[in-house]
Scaffold this active site. Structure first.
Site, PDB file in Angstrom:
ATOM      1  N   HIS A 144       0.023  13.518 -12.395  1.00  0.00           N
ATOM      2  CA  HIS A 144       0.851  12.691 -11.511  1.00  0.00           C
ATOM      3  C   HIS A 144       0.021  11.548 -10.923  1.00  0.00           C
ATOM      4  O   HIS A 144       0.457  10.390 -10.919  1.00  0.00           O
ATOM      5  CB  HIS A 144       1.426  13.563 -10.385  1.00  0.00           C
ATOM      6  CG  HIS A 144       2.155  12.802  -9.324  1.00  0.00           C
ATOM      7  ND1 HIS A 144       3.532  12.681  -9.293  1.00  0.00           N
ATOM      8  CD2 HIS A 144       1.707  12.121  -8.236  1.00  0.00           C
ATOM      9  CE1 HIS A 144       3.891  11.956  -8.256  1.00  0.00           C
ATOM     10  NE2 HIS A 144       2.798  11.615  -7.592  1.00  0.00           N
ATOM     11  N   GLU A 145      -1.160  11.867 -10.425  1.00  0.00           N
ATOM     12  CA  GLU A 145      -2.008  10.836  -9.813  1.00  0.00           C
ATOM     13  C   GLU A 145      -2.510   9.835 -10.852  1.00  0.00           C
ATOM     14  O   GLU A 145      -2.584   8.633 -10.581  1.00  0.00           O
ATOM     15  CB  GLU A 145      -3.185  11.489  -9.078  1.00  0.00           C
ATOM     16  CG  GLU A 145      -2.788  12.417  -7.946  1.00  0.00           C
ATOM     17  CD  GLU A 145      -1.859  11.771  -6.929  1.00  0.00           C
ATOM     18  OE1 GLU A 145      -1.904  10.526  -6.782  1.00  0.00           O
ATOM     19  OE2 GLU A 145      -1.071  12.488  -6.296  1.00  0.00           O
ATOM     20  N   GLU A 226       7.214   7.358  -6.994  1.00  0.00           N
ATOM     21  CA  GLU A 226       6.966   8.801  -7.068  1.00  0.00           C
ATOM     22  C   GLU A 226       7.738   9.434  -8.223  1.00  0.00           C
ATOM     23  O   GLU A 226       7.211  10.279  -8.949  1.00  0.00           O
ATOM     24  CB  GLU A 226       7.342   9.472  -5.740  1.00  0.00           C
ATOM     25  CG  GLU A 226       6.410   9.139  -4.584  1.00  0.00           C
ATOM     26  CD  GLU A 226       4.964   9.496  -4.880  1.00  0.00           C
ATOM     27  OE1 GLU A 226       4.712  10.583  -5.455  1.00  0.00           O
ATOM     28  OE2 GLU A 226       4.082   8.695  -4.544  1.00  0.00           O
TER      29      GLU A 226
END
Length: 316
Positions: A144-145, A226
Site C-alpha cells: 500500500h505504501e 487511499e
C-alpha cells in the site's frame, strides 16, 4: 481500473486547480479589503507565500516528517523480513530502486510513506505493526505504501496540503488584523463608500469560507488516493486479504493519538485520529472508512485493478 486511475488523477488535478483558485481568490479579496486596487498585489503575496512554503517542503519536508515521527533508518541486518518484503514489493511495483526503510518506536500499528519521486521515497512502519502482523499482512501494508510512492501521492498531497496551509495562514492574518484594529478596519472606516464596504464584506466571507472549502477539497484528494493505494496493494501482492486483515488489526488496535500523531495523521495508512473517534467524519475525513476499504478488498474476485473497480462500485 486503468481508466479509473487516469480519471482519479484528472479529478485530483482538478481539485488542486480549484484549491489554487481559492488561494488566489482569497488573496485578491484580502488585498482589496486592505486597500482598494490592491487585489492583484494580494494575489501575488498569496502565490509567493505558497511557493516559499513549497520550496522549503521540497528540500526538507520528508526529513521533517520522519524526524517528527522519531523514525530510525534500518538496514537488512536489523530486520531481514521487513527488508525482503520491501524489496519484493518494489520489484512488483516496477520501481527503479527500493525506498529507504524506517522503524518508528510506537506500539500502535501503523505505517506511512514520504517522497517526492519513486527514486527518493521512504517507507516507515511502527514497531507495533511489526509485532502484530504476519508476513502476508505486512506485505499488504508495505505494498500500500509503495503504491503511494508509485502513484506519487506524497508529493501531490504535500502540494495540496501547502495550498490548504497557505489559505489558513492568510485567513488567520486577516482575522488578527481585525482583532487588533489593524489597517483593514481603519481603511474601511475612513471612507471609500459602499464599494469599500462591499469589498470588506467579501473579504470576511472569503476568510470564513475559503479554509472550509479548501479542507473539503484536500480531504477529497486524500480519500481518492487511499482507495488507489489499496488497489495497488492488491495488485502488487496478488493477495487482497493480506491488506484487508492488516487494516482490521490496525483499526482494532488504534491508540489515543499523541501530538506527533496529530501532525502525521493524514499520512498514515489508517488515520489514528479518525480510528480513535470511530472513523465517521464524512467530508472532513482524510481516509475512507476502514470498514468500506476492507469490504472492497474482500469483495474482489481477483487481484487486478478491474476486480477492485467492480468491488468498489458494489460497496460505494
Amino acid at each position: 481500473m486503468l481508466e479509473a486511475i487516469e480519471s482519479n488523477r484528472r479529478q485530483s488535478l482538478a481539485l488542486l486547480v480549484l484549491m489554487g483558485c481559492l488561494l488566489l481568490g482569497l488573496g485578491y479579496a484580502l488585498g482589496s479589503a486592505f486597500h482598494p486596487g490592491m487585489g492583484l498585489h494580494g494575489m501575488g503575496i498569496a502565490a509567493f507565500v505558497w511557493i516559499m512554503l513549497w520550496g522549503i517542503a521540497s528540500f526538507q519536508g520528508d526529513a521533517v516528517f520522519l524526524a517528527t515521527a522519531g523514525a530510525e533508518q534500518i538496514h537488512k541486518v536489523d530486520h531481514p523480513q521487513l527488508w525482503n518484503v520491501v524489496e519484493e514489493m518494489t520489484i512488483a511495483a516496477g520501481l527503479p530502486k527500493p525506498p529507504e526503510i524506517y522503524i518508528i518506536p510506537d506500539d500502535a500499528p501503523n505505517a506511512f510513506a514520504v517522497g517526492h519521486s519513486s527514486k527518493t521515497g521512504s517507507v516507515a512502519v511502527t514497531s507495533g505493526l511489526l509485532r502484530l502482523m504476519d508476513r502476508d499482512e505486512l506485505q499488504g501494508v508495505v505494498a500500500h505504501e509503495i503504491g503511494h510512492l508509485k502513484n506519487r501521492d506524497s508529493s501531490f498531497l504535500v502540494l495540496a496540503g501547502l495550498l490548504l496551509g497557505t489559505i489558513v495562514i492568510l485567513s488567520e492574518i486577516f482575522w488578527r488584523s481585525m482583532r487588533f484594529g489593524g489597517r483593514v478596519r481603519r481603511s474601511s472606516s475612513r471612507g471609500g463608500g459602499k464599494a469599500q464596504l462591499i469589498l470588506y464584506a467579501v473579504a470576511i466571507a472569503a476568510a470564513i469560507l475559503a479554509p472550509i472549502l479548501a479542507r473539503i477539497l484536500y480531504f477529497a484528494c486524500s480519500r481518492k488516493r487511499e482507495y488507489l493505494a489499496d488497489a495497488s496493494s492488491a495488485r502488487f501482492t496478488r493477495y487482497p486479504e493480506g491488506l484487508a486483515s492488516a487494516l482490521d488489526k490496525i483499526a482494532t488496535h488504534a491508540a489515543v493519538p499523541v501530538e506527533n500523531s496529530k501532525i502525521l495523521a493524514p499520512l498514515y495508512i489508517v488515520n489514528p485520529l479518525e480510528a480513535a473517534s470511530g472513523g465517521a467524519l464524512g467530508l472532513f475525513s482524510t481516509h475512507p472508512p476502514v470498514q468500506d476499504r476492507v469490504r472492497i478488498l474482500r469483495g474482489m474476485g481477483g487481484a487486478g485493478y478491474a476486480n477492485y473497480e467492480v468491488a468498489y462500485k458494489k460497496v460505494r
